[in-house]
Structures are given as C-alpha cells and as structure tokens.
Design a protein around this motif. Structure first.
Motif, PDB file in Angstrom:
ATOM      1  N   ALA A  49      12.467   4.456  20.509  1.00 10.23           N
ATOM      2  CA  ALA A  49      13.455   5.440  20.967  1.00 10.23           C
ATOM      3  C   ALA A  49      14.265   6.019  19.810  1.00 10.23           C
ATOM      4  O   ALA A  49      14.598   7.203  19.809  1.00 10.23           O
ATOM      5  N   ASP A  50      14.570   5.179  18.827  1.00  5.50           N
ATOM      6  CA  ASP A  50      15.285   5.646  17.637  1.00  5.50           C
ATOM      7  C   ASP A  50      14.257   6.237  16.685  1.00  5.50           C
ATOM      8  O   ASP A  50      13.515   5.507  16.022  1.00  5.50           O
ATOM      9  N   ALA A  52      14.390   7.460  13.904  1.00  2.23           N
ATOM     10  CA  ALA A  52      14.548   7.151  12.481  1.00  2.23           C
ATOM     11  C   ALA A  52      14.147   5.702  12.169  1.00  2.23           C
ATOM     12  O   ALA A  52      14.167   5.302  11.015  1.00  2.23           O
ATOM     13  N   SER A  53      13.762   4.951  13.185  1.00  5.35           N
ATOM     14  CA  SER A  53      13.422   3.544  12.967  1.00  5.35           C
ATOM     15  C   SER A  53      12.046   3.397  12.332  1.00  5.35           C
ATOM     16  O   SER A  53      11.190   4.281  12.422  1.00  5.35           O
TER      17      SER A  53
END
Length: 98
Positions: A49-50, A52-53
């Motif tokens: 979901a993130d 940038a992860s």
C-alpha cells in the motif's frame, strides 16, 4: 526464501532465512507461526500500500510473466496451506504438553 527476497528485499530474505534455519534446527513449527504469518502478508502483497516501500518497489519491478512471479505465487499458496495446518494442530500440540 527467494520469493521473500524478490518481493521484500534483503530484510525479508533474512526473515525467511531465519524461519528456515530455525525449522531445520528442529524448532516446534508452531513457534514459527508469527514469522510465517508475516511472510504470508508479504507474499500476498498486503504490504504494498505504501508505494515508497521496499515491498511495493519489489512488486512493481516484477513482470507478471516472469517465472519468478509464478514461483512466488506458488510459495504463497504453500505457505497458506502450511499455516492452516499448523493452526489446526497447534491446540492438539498444546494439550499434549500439558
């Protein structure tokens, strides 16, 4: 291990390696359930979901036609079956120890 490394990077590769090492040392598989559940979340893409992860980056870089993607899917399915089996026998194992 390869699927965890592919989708999560080195940190998740170490988690998977730790599970394998502990299992090969004869640890009670039920003791590994927390780590196995974390790995299942990774392999089922619950952690992307993130955007940038590291997990999202690994997923976005993966070509769906790549055989490694199919291998990761098969690992996720096997992990599901293994966790379900451990959850079924866990109460029985706990009763035997009492």
């Amino acid at each position: 291990m390869d699927a965890a490394l592919l989708l999560g990077g080195p940190r998740w590769g170490r988690v998977a390696l730790s599970v394998v090492a502990r299992a090969s040392q004869g640890r009670d598989p039920s003791d590994l359930l927390p780590q196995l559940r974390r790995l299942r979340r990774l392999l089922h893409l619950d952690l992307v979901a993130d955007l940038a992860s590291e997990e999202a980056e690994g997923f976005m870089a993966l070509d769906p036609d790549d055989p490694l993607a199919d291998s990761a899917r098969i690992c996720a399915e096997a992990l599901d079956r293994g966790i379900r089996a451990l959850e079924l026998v866990r109460p029985v194992v706990g009763q035997e120890a009492a």
